[in-house]
Design an enzyme around this catalytic site. Structure first.
Site, mmCIF file in Angstrom:
data_model
loop_
_atom_site.group_PDB
_atom_site.id
_atom_site.type_symbol
_atom_site.label_atom_id
_atom_site.label_comp_id
_atom_site.label_asym_id
_atom_site.label_seq_id
_atom_site.Cartn_x
_atom_site.Cartn_y
_atom_site.Cartn_z
ATOM 1 C CE LYS A 1 -0.116 -0.414 4.992
ATOM 2 N NZ LYS A 1 -0.736 -1.155 6.088
ATOM 3 C CE1 TYR B 1 15.944 31.203 5.037
ATOM 4 C CE2 TYR B 1 15.652 28.843 4.683
ATOM 5 C CZ TYR B 1 15.674 30.142 4.194
ATOM 6 O OH TYR B 1 15.429 30.373 2.875
HETATM 7 C C1 LIG Z 1 0.052 -2.060 6.668
HETATM 8 C C2 LIG Z 1 -0.475 -3.373 7.100
HETATM 9 C C3 LIG Z 1 0.363 -4.484 7.195
HETATM 10 C C4 LIG Z 1 1.864 -4.394 7.078
HETATM 11 O O1 LIG Z 1 2.348 -3.862 8.306
HETATM 12 P P1 LIG Z 1 3.914 -3.690 8.613
HETATM 13 O O2 LIG Z 1 3.935 -3.263 10.044
HETATM 14 O O3 LIG Z 1 4.416 -2.647 7.706
HETATM 15 O O4 LIG Z 1 4.554 -5.001 8.388
HETATM 16 C C5 LIG Z 1 -0.219 -5.716 7.475
HETATM 17 N N1 LIG Z 1 -1.560 -5.820 7.674
HETATM 18 C C6 LIG Z 1 -2.393 -4.762 7.618
HETATM 19 C C7 LIG Z 1 -3.844 -4.960 7.869
HETATM 20 C C8 LIG Z 1 -1.879 -3.504 7.346
HETATM 21 O O5 LIG Z 1 -2.695 -2.450 7.313
#
Ligand SMILES: *Cc1c(COP(=O)(O)O)cnc(C)c1O
Length: 379
Positions: free
Chosen positions: A41, A261
C-alpha cells in the site's frame, strides 16, 4: 555528453531491489509453512509500486495487500496473476470495479459482506474475499459479535467465497505486550468458527513473535523495505532505500557564527561545513534540524558520520565536516542521508517519527534509481 538524472537532481534515491528480494526471502523462510505475502500500500511505502511489485513477484511473492481500490487497479495492471487484497474493504457501490479487476476486498462489516454477496449473485459467481475480524486493535474489521451475526446469516455466507480470514495486531512491535497473546487467542476462537479457511494475523513484527502467529499467510510491509521489525535487536533486514545528497558548497565558519535559517546553530570552534543539495522537499524531515553541536542527526560521508547542523531547508542542509581530513570532501561528493550506515529507524527516531512515515514521505524531486530488477535486464 548527455547528463544522467543523478547529474542534474542533486539528491539521489537508490532503491535496492536485490535487498528487497532478499528481505522477502528471509521473511518467507522465517514464516515456515505459511505463505509470505507483501503489503505494498501507499505506493509500496513510498518506494514505487511498479518496480517493487515486479521484484517481489520475481522473488516468488503471490499475495499482495493494498489499502485502496485505486491502488489495487494499478497493481492489477502490473501483476495480472497476483492475488490482491484491498485492506480498506469494499467501497460503497464499487463491487463491480473490484470484480472486473479481480480484487479481493477484506470485508470489514456485515453491510459490506451483504453488498459483495448480492453483487456476486448478479455477477453469476461467488466472488473471493477476505473477512477482516477485529481482535483488539479497534480499527477496521468485524467485531466478534458482528462476526457471529455474519455466520448466522446463511444467505450472505452462501453468497461469499471466503478465501482468507484475517486480523491485525496492535502491538506486534512490542513482544512483551499482553495484547499480542490476547489477540492470538481471540483469533483462534474466530478461526474455530469458520474452519478450513486460510488465516492471516502477522504483519512484519508479528512474524518475529514466533510460530504461533504466522498461521497460513503473513503480511509484512516495513520489514521488506528495510525497517527493523524487532525491538532492541540489531536490524535483521537489509536496507533498501538509500537517499544521498551531493555537496554543493564547502565553507569555513568562525567560532560564534551561526548556520542556516533562524541562526539556530552556533559554531563553538572554527568549523568546516558542507552544504548538501537535499532538503525537506526531497523527503529529509525538517525535524532532523539540529541545534546541538553534535547532532543527534547525522549523515555518512567519506567513511565517517558527520552531524547535521542548523535547520533543514527546502533544498539544502548543512553538515559539520571539521573532523574529516581536508580534501576528503569536494563539490559533488555524495553524503548518505538514509541507507546502509544511517538506518531508517535511527533517522526516524532523530526526527521524532517512525520509519513508515519517513519512507512514505520521501519526496519526488531527486533522481530515483532502481537496481537489481531481472525483468529490466531481459527487457
Ligand atoms: C500495513 C499493514 C500491514 C503491514 O504492516 P507492517 O507493520 O508494515 O509489516 C499488514 N496488515 C495490515 C492490515 C496492514 O494495514
Amino acid at each position: 555528453m548527455t547528463p544522467t538524472p543523478e547529474d542534474l537532481a542533486g539528491a539521489v534515491l537508490t532503491i535496492d531491489l536485490v535487498a528487497l528480494k532478499d528481505n522477502w526471502r528471509r521473511l518467507n523462510a522465517l514464516a515456515g509453512k505459511a505463505e509470505c505475502g507483501a503489503a505494498v500500500k501507499g505506493n509500496a511505502y513510498g518506494l514505487g509500486i511498479a518496480p517493487v511489485a515486479r521484484a517481489l513477484w520475481e522473488a516468488g511473492c503471490r499475495s499482495f495487500f493494498v489499502a485502496r481500490p485505486k491502488e489495487g487497479e494499478e497493481l492489477r495492471e502490473l501483476l495480472p496473476d497476483a492475488t490482491i487484497y484491498i485492506l480498506d474493504g469494499l467501497f460503497a457501490g464499487q463491487a463491480e470495479f473490484y470484480a472486473k479487476r479481480n480484487l479481493c476486498p477484506a470485508l470489514i462489516s456485515i453491510e459490506e459482506a451483504r453488498e459483495w454477496a448480492a453483487f456476486g449473485r448478479v455477477y453469476g459467481r461467488r466472488l473471493p474475499c477476505a473477512i477482516h475480524v477485529d481482535t483488539g486493535i479497534n480499527r477496521l474489521g468485524f467485531s466478534l459479535a458482528e462476526f457471529d451475526s455474519l455466520l448466522a446469516d446463511a444467505f450472505t455466507m452462501e453468497g461469499l467465497n471466503v478465501s482468507l480470514l484475517m486480523s491485525h495486531l496492535a502491538c506486534a512491535d512490542d513482544p512483551s505486550h499482553p495484547l499480542n497473546l490476547r489477540q492470538r487467542e481471540a483469533f483462534a476462537a474466530v478461526r474455530a468458527k469458520l474452519p478450513g479457511v486460510a488465516a492471516s494475523l502477522a504483519n512484519s513484527s508479528g512474524i518475529f513473535l514466533g510460530d504461533g502467529f504466522t498461521h497460513d499467510l503473513v503480511r509484512p510491509g516495513i520489514a521488506l523495505y528495510g525497517g527493523n521489525p524487532t525491538q532492541d535487536v540489531a536490524n535483521p533486514m537489509s536496507p533498501v532505500a538509500i537517499l544521498e545528497g551531493a555537496v554543493m558548497q564547502l565553507r569555513y565558519v568562525a567560532a560564534g557564527d551561526t548556520v542556516g535559517y533562524g541562526g539556530t546553530w552556533t559554531a563553538t570552534r572554527p568549523t568546516r561545513i558542507a552544504i548538501l543539495g537535499a532538503g525537506y522537499k526531497d523527503g529529509v524531515p525538517r525535524a532532523l534540524s539540529s541545534r546541538e553541536p553534535g547532532g543527534p542527526a547525522q549523515v555518512f560521508i567519506s567513511d565517517r558520520r558527520c552531524p547535521v547542523i542548523g535547520r533543514i531547508s527546502m533544498d539544502m542542509m548543512a553538515i559539520d565536516i571539521t573532523d574529516l581530513p581536508v580534501g576528503a570532501v569536494r563539490r559533488g561528493t555524495r553524503a548518505e542521508i538514509l541507507g546502509r550506515h544511517i538506518g531508517i529507524d535511527a533517522a526516524a527516531s532523530w526526527a521524532g517519527t517512525i520509519s513508515y512515515e519517513l519512507l512514505t514521505r520521501l519526496g519526488s524531486r531527486y533522481a530515483r534509481l532502481y537496481t537489481g530488477l531481472e525483468s529490466d535486464r531481459t527487457a
